[in-house]
Design an enzyme around this catalytic site. Structure first.
Site, PDB file in Angstrom:
ATOM      1  N   HIS A 106       1.389 -10.171 108.523  1.00  0.00           N
ATOM      2  CA  HIS A 106       0.200  -9.572 109.138  1.00  0.00           C
ATOM      3  C   HIS A 106      -0.288  -8.313 108.414  1.00  0.00           C
ATOM      4  O   HIS A 106      -1.408  -7.856 108.675  1.00  0.00           O
ATOM      5  CB  HIS A 106       0.459  -9.206 110.601  1.00  0.00           C
TER       6      HIS A 106
HETATM    7 ZN   LIG Z   1       4.874 -14.422 114.596  1.00  0.00          ZN
END
Ligand SMILES: [Zn+2]
Length: 388
Positions: free
Chosen positions: A126
């Protein structure tokens, strides 16, 4: 090859779902089952990724913020110091070591020093170029892929089977036709990070180089396997990668506290073996695997990633294998009161029915059809032909 150093456990956000005990228990379980002592398996200690490597993906100003944050958290910015991404001592150093470990795995596989390599502490998918996100500081898969491009790779496939969308890696390479990013995840309508819709298919000049399968909450092994096999082999075969990089987050399991899919460790094991088979078929075996999310720290992650380590280092582990007593004692000591699994299986048969474009579609099949309709034509594939 397995990249490992206890120092990787220093990536520790404190009282937080992403707990390094899951990695400690994974390595302990793999070790006790003999997976790390198999013939030909090398344990390699990583070096931290240096500034030149990290800035292939991240802004220098962001690196400076990560370095200063433990001393000066109020002024760090860049997504740091939030509930998701708390600041911790040695944040830059431990994050750079995680990235260096995935880079070491990628370099070894690319140079032919290892056929396959794993960094179970990696998979921080992320992290954005100038921002921490979703528990991730530096995006080790993206840094490793950038390094592979610098070493001359022309076609790299990234497959992300974490329950969350692999948004950071997708964003970094969205306009780069040399990198195919494929992510299967729970629908962004229900789950962080809110991206990963089927119509995200790659930027200008890279149309078809991003593939997203957004699955409904409650998807089980049969649905997951059906979706995987209806999309991933086809797009990989047409892309013809030289090397496969995978993020193998274990948070799609039905016991995971942060998401809503209903996978079993048997289904996760089947997915890892399918990824290995695709690397064998398309990349002469070249496979770089990382961990990722996974928040059932005792119940799921150690078993899932021990199956991953076994898939990468040789014969798959028999799911009926008991967990060793020494490991059970360690797990009970680390997390008193938690149920310690006794076997490497959840007693689930991950068999599936292949996807077909006809009939009354259930919600998984609608998700598959949406992905195929969005991206298959861009790759010269027929969205309605089940052989594609
Ligand atoms: Zn995850």
């Amino acid at each position: 090859m397995v990249v490992w150093d206890e120092a990787l456990l220093a990536y520790d956000m404190g009282d937080h779902p992403l707990d390094p005990v899951r990695v400690e228990l994974t390595v302990a379980l793999a070790r006790e089952l003999g997976v790390l002592d198999r013939p030909g398996v090398r344990l390699v200690r990583p070096e931290p990724a240096d500034e030149a490597l990290l800035t292939r993906v991240h802004d220098l100003r962001y690196l400076d913020a990560v370095r200063v944050a433990p001393r000066d958290p109020l002024f760090a910015g860049h997504g740091l110091g939030t509930a998701d991404n708390p600041v911790f001592d040695g944040m830059h150093e431990s994050s750079a070591l995680v990235a260096g470990a995935t880079v070491a795995a990628a370099e070894a596989v690319w140079r032919g020093e290892a056929r396959r390599a794993v960094n179970v502490a990696g998979g921080l998918h992320h992290a954005m170029p100038a921002r921490a996100a979703g528990f991730c500081v530096y995006n080790d898969p993206a840094v490793a892929i950038a390094r592979l491009l610098d070493l001359g790779a022309r076609r790299i496939a990234y497959v992300d089977v974490d329950v969350h969308h692999g948004d950071g890696v997708q964003q970094v390479f969205y306009d780069d036709p040399r990198v195919l990013t494929v992510s299967l995840h729970e629908t962004p309508l229900a789950l962080f990070p809110g991206t990963g819709f089927p119509d995200e298919t790659g930027g200008p000049g890279a149309e078809g180089a991003a593939v997203n399968v957004a699955l409904p909450p409650g998807t089980d092994d049969a649905g997951w396997q059906r979706a995987f096999h209806a999309v991933v082999p086809s797009v990989l075969r047409v892309f013809r990668p030289e090397i496969l990089v995978t993020q193998c987050g274990a948070d799609g399991h039905r016991l995971d506290p942060l998401a809503d899919l209903h996978l079993s460790v048997d289904g996760q094991r089947a997915t890892y073996l399918a990824l290995r088979a695709l690397a064998d078929e398309l990349c002469e075996g070249r496979w770089v695997a990382t961990g990722g999310g996974g928040y059932a720290l005792v119940e799921v992650v150690p078993r899932a990633w021990t199956h991953l380590l076994a898939a990468a280092t040789g014969a798959p582990l028999d799911p009926a294998t008991p967990t060793p007593p020494g490991w059970r004692a360690l797990a009970a000591a680390r997390r008193p009161g938690r149920e310690v699994p006794l076997r490497m299986t959840d007693d689930v048969d991950p068999a599936y029915r292949p996807w077909q474009p006809t009939g009354e579609p259930n919600s998984v099949d609608r998700a598959v059809a949406a992905t195929r309709k969005s991206v298959f034509p861009l790759l010269g594939l027929d969205p309605h032909d089940p052989r594609d």
